[in-house]
Design a protein around this motif. Sequence first.
Motif, PDB file in Angstrom:
ATOM      1  N   ILE A   8      46.942  38.293  36.134  1.00  0.00           N
ATOM      2  CA  ILE A   8      47.161  39.558  36.832  1.00  0.00           C
ATOM      3  C   ILE A   8      46.170  40.608  36.342  1.00  0.00           C
ATOM      4  N   GLY A   9      45.432  41.210  37.262  1.00  0.00           N
ATOM      5  CA  GLY A   9      44.524  42.295  36.909  1.00  0.00           C
ATOM      6  C   GLY A   9      43.230  41.813  36.287  1.00  0.00           C
ATOM      7  N   GLN A  10      42.360  42.767  35.991  1.00  0.00           N
ATOM      8  CA  GLN A  10      41.041  42.442  35.463  1.00  0.00           C
ATOM      9  C   GLN A  10      41.126  41.685  34.142  1.00  0.00           C
ATOM     10  N   CYS A  11      41.885  42.202  33.200  1.00  0.00           N
ATOM     11  CA  CYS A  11      41.988  41.570  31.886  1.00  0.00           C
ATOM     12  C   CYS A  11      42.619  40.186  31.992  1.00  0.00           C
ATOM     13  N   GLY A  12      43.722  40.081  32.732  1.00  0.00           N
ATOM     14  CA  GLY A  12      44.405  38.798  32.870  1.00  0.00           C
ATOM     15  C   GLY A  12      43.514  37.730  33.455  1.00  0.00           C
ATOM     16  N   ASN A  13      42.700  38.099  34.443  1.00  0.00           N
ATOM     17  CA  ASN A  13      41.814  37.124  35.071  1.00  0.00           C
ATOM     18  C   ASN A  13      40.621  36.778  34.188  1.00  0.00           C
ATOM     19  N   GLN A  14      40.132  37.745  33.422  1.00  0.00           N
ATOM     20  CA  GLN A  14      39.017  37.444  32.513  1.00  0.00           C
ATOM     21  C   GLN A  14      39.463  36.507  31.394  1.00  0.00           C
ATOM     22  N   CYS A  60      45.927  33.734  40.857  1.00  0.00           N
ATOM     23  CA  CYS A  60      45.091  34.843  40.409  1.00  0.00           C
ATOM     24  C   CYS A  60      45.326  36.027  41.344  1.00  0.00           C
ATOM     25  N   VAL A  61      45.698  37.158  40.767  1.00  0.00           N
ATOM     26  CA  VAL A  61      45.979  38.335  41.578  1.00  0.00           C
ATOM     27  C   VAL A  61      45.290  39.547  40.970  1.00  0.00           C
ATOM     28  N   ASP A  62      44.668  40.353  41.815  1.00  0.00           N
ATOM     29  CA  ASP A  62      44.050  41.595  41.368  1.00  0.00           C
ATOM     30  C   ASP A  62      43.984  42.551  42.550  1.00  0.00           C
ATOM     31  N   SER A  63      44.039  43.823  42.244  1.00  0.00           N
ATOM     32  CA  SER A  63      43.986  44.827  43.310  1.00  0.00           C
ATOM     33  C   SER A  63      42.558  45.088  43.766  1.00  0.00           C
ATOM     34  N   GLU A  64      41.578  44.550  43.031  1.00  0.00           N
ATOM     35  CA  GLU A  64      40.176  44.653  43.413  1.00  0.00           C
ATOM     36  C   GLU A  64      39.549  43.263  43.321  1.00  0.00           C
ATOM     37  N   PRO A  65      38.573  42.965  44.176  1.00  0.00           N
ATOM     38  CA  PRO A  65      38.041  41.602  44.225  1.00  0.00           C
ATOM     39  C   PRO A  65      36.938  41.279  43.229  1.00  0.00           C
ATOM     40  N   LYS A  66      36.407  42.260  42.508  1.00  0.00           N
ATOM     41  CA  LYS A  66      35.172  42.030  41.753  1.00  0.00           C
ATOM     42  C   LYS A  66      35.313  40.974  40.660  1.00  0.00           C
ATOM     43  N   VAL A  67      36.423  40.962  39.910  1.00  0.00           N
ATOM     44  CA  VAL A  67      36.578  40.008  38.816  1.00  0.00           C
ATOM     45  C   VAL A  67      36.910  38.620  39.336  1.00  0.00           C
ATOM     46  N   VAL A  68      37.799  38.551  40.334  1.00  0.00           N
ATOM     47  CA  VAL A  68      38.251  37.267  40.853  1.00  0.00           C
ATOM     48  C   VAL A  68      37.181  36.606  41.714  1.00  0.00           C
ATOM     49  N   ARG A  69      36.203  37.390  42.146  1.00  0.00           N
ATOM     50  CA  ARG A  69      35.172  36.847  43.032  1.00  0.00           C
ATOM     51  C   ARG A  69      34.476  35.635  42.425  1.00  0.00           C
ATOM     52  N   SER A  70      34.334  35.635  41.102  1.00  0.00           N
ATOM     53  CA  SER A  70      33.659  34.516  40.448  1.00  0.00           C
ATOM     54  C   SER A  70      34.456  33.220  40.558  1.00  0.00           C
ATOM     55  N   LEU A  71      35.746  33.312  40.920  1.00  0.00           N
ATOM     56  CA  LEU A  71      36.553  32.109  41.069  1.00  0.00           C
ATOM     57  C   LEU A  71      36.282  31.377  42.377  1.00  0.00           C
ATOM     58  N   LEU A  72      35.593  32.028  43.288  1.00  0.00           N
ATOM     59  CA  LEU A  72      35.390  31.417  44.591  1.00  0.00           C
ATOM     60  C   LEU A  72      34.627  30.101  44.482  1.00  0.00           C
ATOM     61  N   GLY A 140      45.894  48.698  32.245  1.00  0.00           N
ATOM     62  CA  GLY A 140      45.486  48.836  33.638  1.00  0.00           C
ATOM     63  C   GLY A 140      46.675  48.963  34.570  1.00  0.00           C
ATOM     64  N   GLY A 141      46.492  49.628  35.676  1.00  0.00           N
ATOM     65  CA  GLY A 141      47.588  49.804  36.623  1.00  0.00           C
ATOM     66  C   GLY A 141      48.092  48.489  37.184  1.00  0.00           C
ATOM     67  N   THR A 142      47.170  47.576  37.491  1.00  0.00           N
ATOM     68  CA  THR A 142      47.568  46.287  38.039  1.00  0.00           C
ATOM     69  C   THR A 142      48.226  45.427  36.970  1.00  0.00           C
ATOM     70  N   GLY A 143      47.573  45.296  35.814  1.00  0.00           N
ATOM     71  CA  GLY A 143      48.112  44.452  34.756  1.00  0.00           C
ATOM     72  C   GLY A 143      49.454  44.937  34.245  1.00  0.00           C
ATOM     73  N   SER A 144      49.594  46.244  34.046  1.00  0.00           N
ATOM     74  CA  SER A 144      50.842  46.777  33.487  1.00  0.00           C
ATOM     75  C   SER A 144      51.915  46.958  34.554  1.00  0.00           C
ATOM     76  N   GLY A 145      51.564  47.612  35.655  1.00  0.00           N
ATOM     77  CA  GLY A 145      52.557  47.926  36.675  1.00  0.00           C
ATOM     78  C   GLY A 145      52.932  46.743  37.548  1.00  0.00           C
ATOM     79  N   LEU A 146      51.944  46.127  38.187  1.00  0.00           N
ATOM     80  CA  LEU A 146      52.226  44.954  39.017  1.00  0.00           C
ATOM     81  C   LEU A 146      52.709  43.803  38.143  1.00  0.00           C
ATOM     82  N   GLY A 147      52.143  43.682  36.929  1.00  0.00           N
ATOM     83  CA  GLY A 147      52.605  42.650  36.012  1.00  0.00           C
ATOM     84  C   GLY A 147      54.081  42.806  35.680  1.00  0.00           C
ATOM     85  N   ALA A 148      54.528  44.044  35.446  1.00  0.00           N
ATOM     86  CA  ALA A 148      55.936  44.303  35.153  1.00  0.00           C
ATOM     87  C   ALA A 148      56.813  43.967  36.348  1.00  0.00           C
TER      88      ALA A 148
END
Length: 436
Positions: A8-14, A60-72, A140-148
């Motif tokens: 979840i989020g940038q950190c989680g995906n990295q 893999c979930v993120d509110s922005e595509p930049k980090v997850v894009r490398s998974l394509l 991060g908002g995604t990692g902390s909020g959406l993660g919760a």
Amino acid sequence: MSAIWLQIGQCGNQVGQEWWKLVTNEKAPNSTLDRYHAIKIKSNDGYPFYAPDGKLSALCVDSEPKVVRSLLREVKSGSFRDSNISLGLRGRGNNWALGYHGLQREDDNSLLHRTLDSFRKEVERRDAYSGVVLLHSLTGGTGSGLGAHLCESIREEFPMGYILSVTVAPHQVGESPLQHYNSLLCLSWLQRYADGVLLFHNDDVLRRMQVLSGKKINHAPALQPQISLSDMNTHIASCLAGLMYPVSNLRTQSAVSIGLEPWELLRTVCPVPTTKFLYTSQVNRRGTASWDSMLSSIVRTLPRHSPTGDVYQSTAVLAVARGNRAETFNCSLQPVMMKMKQGYGCVSWNSHPLDSWTDPCNIVDLMSSSHSLTICANHSSVSDYIQRVLEKAQTMYDAHAYLHWYWKHGCEEEDFMQAFEILDSVVKEYIAAGDH
């Protein structure tokens, strides 16, 4: 018994990307065999990281595509399932409330709903759902909020499954003015809904990497040895692999893993359900370094006293030894365990505070001469960090700093009051655990 891995989020995906690099390495002795079993018998009782069709059990979930894009490219290679990648088009502004409640104009096609839908389908692909490992950050908002929110929703929908959170806490200063609020709220949600939390603090990870690498630590920040964010993510992933890659202790007679490691970890180091924040350290050596010397290197980096002078204690400790010399760990088990019991300050009321696993494959470093020692402890030093979060957040809250950003996105005063109360009780539980 395989787990589902939710990044979840940038950190989680990295961190997740570094994790998958390690555990899916084709040079690992059991990787090809176990994946073959997963596909051959059409069951997730084969390799614990794959679904029966050979796809990784990862979302893999993120509110922005930049980090997850490398998974394509991994999707194209057939490792990742395309439908398990959920992306938004707008970030969550480092705001727990925006991550938890989402954008006001979102409907049932929100990032939360799409992720939960993919999660349900992943659960349905396996013979039996055992639990989920969440990878995310506190800031991060995604990692902390959406993660919760995901942690809460998964607990409500699958109450019998385990939830293990791999959580990265921010540096004390310099990441975001909202990080203390985000950490406060996310930690309180994890305390309520998760079964265990592997907590990695950025400052602590950086300090331990410097000590274990033998680099001199300078007081001037500009003179500090260069350790990159990527290095830190790799270290965290390495610690996870040290703990959760299949071990010979937990394999069946047919040498097939059934993925018990994350759940045996929880049963081992969380003897009291109210104290669930876990401290992890690791050292890897090549050559003939003894297990005793490796343990000494880890114990040297362990926090020993609180700012008020109280001695930190551990309610339970797990040691995982890996490498072709792992059998020698059992030969020197008694003195090593005694040293670990003393170094980690195991509480007297737990009659069996120590456990150990071994495996001849060192997934942390596949060189034939390498061996690693990873230790996970339910260590009361976490109370110091939680207390610091409480104090920082309380000071900001009393000054009404930035609160309008939380009210704006659906947060209520009760959320903060409850979070303060829950984390205060966690600190008291860790203090009481050492007094029994």
